[in-house]
Design an enzyme around this catalytic site. Structure first.
Site, PDB file in Angstrom:
ATOM      1  CD  GLU A   1      85.033  49.872  31.552  1.00 29.56           C
ATOM      2  OE1 GLU A   1      85.390  50.622  32.486  1.00 29.56           O
ATOM      3  OE2 GLU A   1      85.506  48.738  31.375  1.00 29.56           O
TER       4      GLU A   1
ATOM      5  CB  ALA B  95      87.949  54.488  37.435  1.00 24.79           C
TER       6      ALA B  95
ATOM      7  N   GLY C   9      86.268  54.014  32.437  1.00 26.75           N
ATOM      8  CA  GLY C   9      85.034  53.750  33.169  1.00 26.75           C
ATOM      9  C   GLY C   9      83.889  54.653  32.714  1.00 26.75           C
TER      10      GLY C   9
ATOM     11  CD  GLU D   3      90.085  51.463  30.567  1.00 26.97           C
ATOM     12  OE1 GLU D   3      90.273  51.520  29.325  1.00 26.97           O
ATOM     13  OE2 GLU D   3      88.961  51.526  31.082  1.00 26.97           O
TER      14      GLU D   3
END
Ligand code: DAK
Length: 257
Positions: A111, A65, A108, A131
């Protein structure tokens, strides 16, 4: 579409979505995720498309992200932004989605790849949930999907250290279904997508739903869904065509009916 490129018919019945923020290593900001969601929802309804590939570029599938856009948000900002509804809509796509991953698939990005149904990796792919290194934890399913894919011990190591794993390791642990040279990863994903697209789209959809349910429920309920979906295939012309073609020793032609 500004941050993704969509080719509806990249190959017969196969759509290709390319994440297209190369300078930012395809960091997933809300605009990109919104475009991705809109395209997937549209392609999911398009009868001429039977399989979808999501890819990035050779350097990055997606490096996570967008940290710069997230950095100073408060918990309430995040709640109000409600980006999870976008991710949830992507998760609900019924058609098969293949992630063709080269370079970084982090946070992300990892993911998103894991939300797809299969991952084809180039030899240069690197997967990770880093993260923890920026003071947070995976938020779009990483703790759940990585653990289901690679097992608790490996997932714990990756999520608590933020360490990246190579494509070979990802393959060894069952995260990627295959690893191929970088110049072949997209073609390999297309070959796989075409193979799936040649099947009955009804059977493919029902099979995808049943496999996914195995992660969400206990065995009894999963078996019940599988049986109902199995029966349901017998209501399709494709099942009649598939079995007739076998008996008549010819190739079936599935119409999605
Ligand atoms: N966000 C923003 N920009 C990024 C980025 C990211 N995740 N990753 C890379 N970039 C940018 C860099 O800042 C740099 O920009 P400039 O400085 O040139 O302007 C450019 O991309 C090239 O990156 P580098 O110069 O760093 O390139 P290197 O080859 O040296 O390093 C790297 C590549 C991938 C190792 C490094 O860039 C890196 O560590 N990137 C961050 C990886 C990371 O920590 N990813 C996890 C982010 S957290 C949610 C859903 C999902 C999530 C959260 C919420 N909701 C639905 C609410 C997920 C969270 C995350 O993914």
């Amino acid at each position: 579409m500004e941050l993704i490129k969509v080719t509806d018919h990249y190959a017969p019945a196969v759509a290709l979505i390319e994440l297209n923020r190369p300078k930012e290593l395809n960091a997933l900001n809300p605009q990109l995720m919104g475009e991705l969601r809109d395209s997937l929802v549209r392609l999911d309804k398009d009868d001429t498309v039977r399989a979808i590939i999501i890819t990035g570029n050779e350097r990055a599938f997606a490096a996570g992200a967008d940290i710069k856009q997230m950095a100073d948000k408060s918990a309430i900002d995040m709640l109000v932004l409600d980006q999870f509804s976008t991710w949830d809509q992507i998760r609900k796509v019924k058609k098969p989605i293949i992630a063709a991953v080269s370079g970084f698939a982090l946070g992300g990005g990892c993911e998103l790849a894991m939300m797809c149904d299969m991952i084809v990796a180039s030899e240069t792919a690197q997967f990770g949930q880093p993260e923890i290194k920026i003071g947070t934890i995976p938020g779009a399913g990483g703790t759940q999907r990585l653990t289901r894919a690679v097992g608790k011990a490996k997932a714990m190591e990756l999520i608590l250290t933020g360490r990246f794993i190579s494509a070979q390791e990802a393959h060894f642990y069952g995260l990627a279904i295959k690893v191929v040279p970088v110049e072949m990863y997209l073609q390999e994903a297309v070959t796989l997508a075409k193979e799936i697209a040649a099947m009955s789209p009804i059977a493919v959809q029902l099979a995808k739903e049943a496999v996914n349910r195995s992660f969400e429920t206990h065995l009894d309920e999963g078996l019940t869904l599988e049986r109902k979906n199995f029966y349901l295939t017998f209501a399709s012309q494709d099942q009649k065509e598939g079995m007739a073609a076998f008996v008549e020793k010819r190739k079936p032609e599935f119409k999605g009916k």
